[in-house]
Write a protein that holds these residues in place. Sequence first.
Motif, PDB file in Angstrom:
ATOM      1  N   GLN A   1     -16.005 -12.259   4.424  1.00 17.96           N
ATOM      2  CA  GLN A   1     -16.664 -11.296   4.369  1.00 17.96           C
ATOM      3  C   GLN A   1     -14.695 -10.971   3.879  1.00 17.96           C
ATOM      4  OE1 GLN A   1     -16.939  -8.250   7.699  1.00 17.96           O
ATOM      5  NE2 GLN A   1     -15.954  -6.243   6.779  1.00 17.96           N
ATOM      6  N   VAL A   2     -14.829 -10.081   2.827  1.00 16.58           N
ATOM      7  CA  VAL A   2     -13.545  -9.706   2.398  1.00 16.58           C
ATOM      8  C   VAL A   2     -12.455  -8.829   2.620  1.00 16.58           C
ATOM      9  CG1 VAL A   2     -11.477  -9.901   0.576  1.00 16.58           C
ATOM     10  CG2 VAL A   2     -13.742 -10.769  -0.286  1.00 16.58           C
ATOM     11  N   GLN A   3     -11.803  -9.129   3.395  1.00 16.32           N
ATOM     12  CA  GLN A   3     -10.618  -7.825   3.859  1.00 16.32           C
ATOM     13  C   GLN A   3      -8.754  -7.611   3.206  1.00 16.32           C
ATOM     14  OE1 GLN A   3     -10.846  -8.595   8.221  1.00 16.32           O
ATOM     15  NE2 GLN A   3     -12.238  -6.253   8.429  1.00 16.32           N
ATOM     16  N   LEU A   4      -8.440  -7.117   3.246  1.00 12.41           N
ATOM     17  CA  LEU A   4      -7.463  -6.762   2.862  1.00 12.41           C
ATOM     18  C   LEU A   4      -6.742  -5.918   3.581  1.00 12.41           C
ATOM     19  CD1 LEU A   4      -8.781  -7.501   0.155  1.00 12.41           C
ATOM     20  CD2 LEU A   4      -7.043  -6.934  -1.129  1.00 12.41           C
ATOM     21  N   VAL A   5      -5.786  -6.052   4.475  1.00 17.76           N
ATOM     22  CA  VAL A   5      -4.694  -4.826   5.156  1.00 17.76           C
ATOM     23  C   VAL A   5      -3.518  -4.484   4.952  1.00 17.76           C
ATOM     24  CG1 VAL A   5      -4.585  -4.451   7.348  1.00 17.76           C
ATOM     25  CG2 VAL A   5      -6.309  -5.898   6.626  1.00 17.76           C
ATOM     26  N   GLU A   6      -3.110  -3.579   4.340  1.00 19.20           N
ATOM     27  CA  GLU A   6      -1.609  -3.208   4.052  1.00 19.20           C
ATOM     28  C   GLU A   6      -0.541  -2.785   5.556  1.00 19.20           C
ATOM     29  OE1 GLU A   6      -3.677  -1.318   0.365  1.00 19.20           O
ATOM     30  OE2 GLU A   6      -4.854  -1.529   2.008  1.00 19.20           O
ATOM     31  N   SER A   7       0.434  -2.902   5.396  1.00 17.03           N
ATOM     32  CA  SER A   7       1.645  -2.075   6.451  1.00 17.03           C
ATOM     33  C   SER A   7       2.365  -2.178   5.912  1.00 17.03           C
ATOM     34  CB  SER A   7       1.118  -3.040   7.227  1.00 17.03           C
ATOM     35  OG  SER A   7       2.158  -4.572   7.180  1.00 17.03           O
ATOM     36  N   GLY A   8       3.787  -1.093   6.096  1.00 15.73           N
ATOM     37  CA  GLY A   8       4.817  -1.314   5.740  1.00 15.73           C
ATOM     38  C   GLY A   8       5.027  -0.123   5.531  1.00 15.73           C
ATOM     39  N   GLY A   9       4.019   1.043   5.122  1.00 16.80           N
ATOM     40  CA  GLY A   9       3.965   1.922   4.485  1.00 16.80           C
ATOM     41  C   GLY A   9       4.763   2.388   5.976  1.00 16.80           C
ATOM     42  N   GLY A  10       5.848   3.777   5.021  1.00 20.00           N
ATOM     43  CA  GLY A  10       6.385   4.929   6.040  1.00 20.00           C
ATOM     44  C   GLY A  10       7.014   5.664   5.095  1.00 20.00           C
ATOM     45  N   SER A  11       8.008   6.857   5.463  1.00 22.88           N
ATOM     46  CA  SER A  11       8.951   8.448   5.529  1.00 22.88           C
ATOM     47  C   SER A  11      10.021   7.860   5.083  1.00 22.88           C
ATOM     48  CB  SER A  11       9.017   9.425   5.927  1.00 22.88           C
ATOM     49  OG  SER A  11       7.037   9.511   6.069  1.00 22.88           O
ATOM     50  N   VAL A  12      10.688   7.436   3.903  1.00 20.59           N
ATOM     51  CA  VAL A  12      12.157   7.556   3.859  1.00 20.59           C
ATOM     52  C   VAL A  12      12.739   8.260   3.157  1.00 20.59           C
ATOM     53  CG1 VAL A  12      11.297   4.831   4.554  1.00 20.59           C
ATOM     54  CG2 VAL A  12      11.612   5.801   2.018  1.00 20.59           C
ATOM     55  N   GLN A  13      14.458   7.916   3.085  1.00 22.29           N
ATOM     56  CA  GLN A  13      14.737   9.115   1.880  1.00 22.29           C
ATOM     57  C   GLN A  13      15.512   8.662   0.486  1.00 22.29           C
ATOM     58  OE1 GLN A  13      18.150  10.060   4.025  1.00 22.29           O
ATOM     59  NE2 GLN A  13      17.781  11.604   5.399  1.00 22.29           N
ATOM     60  N   PRO A  14      15.418   9.414  -0.772  1.00 22.01           N
ATOM     61  CA  PRO A  14      15.653   8.539  -1.517  1.00 22.01           C
ATOM     62  C   PRO A  14      17.163   7.584  -1.779  1.00 22.01           C
ATOM     63  CG  PRO A  14      15.652  11.128  -1.935  1.00 22.01           C
ATOM     64  CD  PRO A  14      15.519  10.718  -0.574  1.00 22.01           C
ATOM     65  N   GLY A  15      16.486   6.598  -2.757  1.00 24.18           N
ATOM     66  CA  GLY A  15      17.428   5.523  -2.874  1.00 24.18           C
ATOM     67  C   GLY A  15      17.086   4.387  -1.631  1.00 24.18           C
ATOM     68  N   GLU A  16      16.682   4.929  -0.207  1.00 21.12           N
ATOM     69  CA  GLU A  16      16.084   4.067   0.699  1.00 21.12           C
ATOM     70  C   GLU A  16      15.241   2.546   0.211  1.00 21.12           C
ATOM     71  OE1 GLU A  16      18.098   6.022   4.710  1.00 21.12           O
ATOM     72  OE2 GLU A  16      15.251   6.035   3.939  1.00 21.12           O
ATOM     73  N   SER A  17      14.681   1.632   1.400  1.00 24.06           N
ATOM     74  CA  SER A  17      14.310   0.258   1.049  1.00 24.06           C
ATOM     75  C   SER A  17      13.136   0.475   1.492  1.00 24.06           C
ATOM     76  CB  SER A  17      14.763  -0.936   0.850  1.00 24.06           C
ATOM     77  OG  SER A  17      15.674  -0.728  -0.235  1.00 24.06           O
ATOM     78  N   LEU A  18      11.739  -0.135   1.452  1.00 19.46           N
ATOM     79  CA  LEU A  18      10.701   0.071   2.730  1.00 19.46           C
ATOM     80  C   LEU A  18       9.870  -1.775   1.166  1.00 19.46           C
ATOM     81  CD1 LEU A  18       8.662   2.814   2.489  1.00 19.46           C
ATOM     82  CD2 LEU A  18       9.734   1.679   4.410  1.00 19.46           C
ATOM     83  N   ARG A  19       9.468  -2.329   2.447  1.00 20.25           N
ATOM     84  CA  ARG A  19       8.929  -3.740   2.378  1.00 20.25           C
ATOM     85  C   ARG A  19       7.075  -3.490   2.416  1.00 20.25           C
ATOM     86  NH1 ARG A  19       9.017 -10.267   4.238  1.00 20.25           N
ATOM     87  NH2 ARG A  19       8.759 -11.014   2.429  1.00 20.25           N
ATOM     88  N   LEU A  20       6.157  -3.945   1.461  1.00 15.85           N
ATOM     89  CA  LEU A  20       5.172  -3.839   1.870  1.00 15.85           C
ATOM     90  C   LEU A  20       4.351  -4.959   2.323  1.00 15.85           C
ATOM     91  CD1 LEU A  20       3.635  -0.664  -0.150  1.00 15.85           C
ATOM     92  CD2 LEU A  20       5.060  -0.524   1.704  1.00 15.85           C
ATOM     93  N   SER A  21       3.684  -4.730   2.816  1.00 14.23           N
ATOM     94  CA  SER A  21       2.881  -6.379   3.098  1.00 14.23           C
ATOM     95  C   SER A  21       1.008  -5.935   3.264  1.00 14.23           C
ATOM     96  CB  SER A  21       3.106  -7.172   4.184  1.00 14.23           C
ATOM     97  OG  SER A  21       4.527  -7.755   4.443  1.00 14.23           O
TER      98      SER A  21
END
Length: 112
Positions: A1-21
């Motif tokens: 069974q194929v599974q893809l699980v994303e994480s790392g989202g959120g709420s940030v202010q303009p100019g900030e950074s996030l890293r999704l996995s």
Amino acid sequence: QVQLVESGGGSVQPGESLRLSCVVSGVFFAVNTMGWYRQAPGNQREWIAGIDARGTTNYADSVKGRFSISRDNAKNTVYLQMNSLKPEDTAVYYCAFAATYWGQGTQVTVSA
């Protein structure tokens, strides 16, 4: 069974950074292209970044120079580093394996 699980989202202010996995299981990860897509409310899902088995990357013009896609084949994981985030980057972000299998999505919200 194929599974893809994303994480790392959120709420940030303009100019900030996030890293999704995105962790992939159930397939031979290393030999296929991975992609990141996003869908904002009222819009169609759009492709934003891709990385092939050799590590060659491509980006949509809207994120070029700000986002970076990478992969760790030992961990069956693809990443999306997002810098200099803008309010228009607000969307649900999805990873895709060979444009065939999809994760459930992770919300990214950019607001002051």
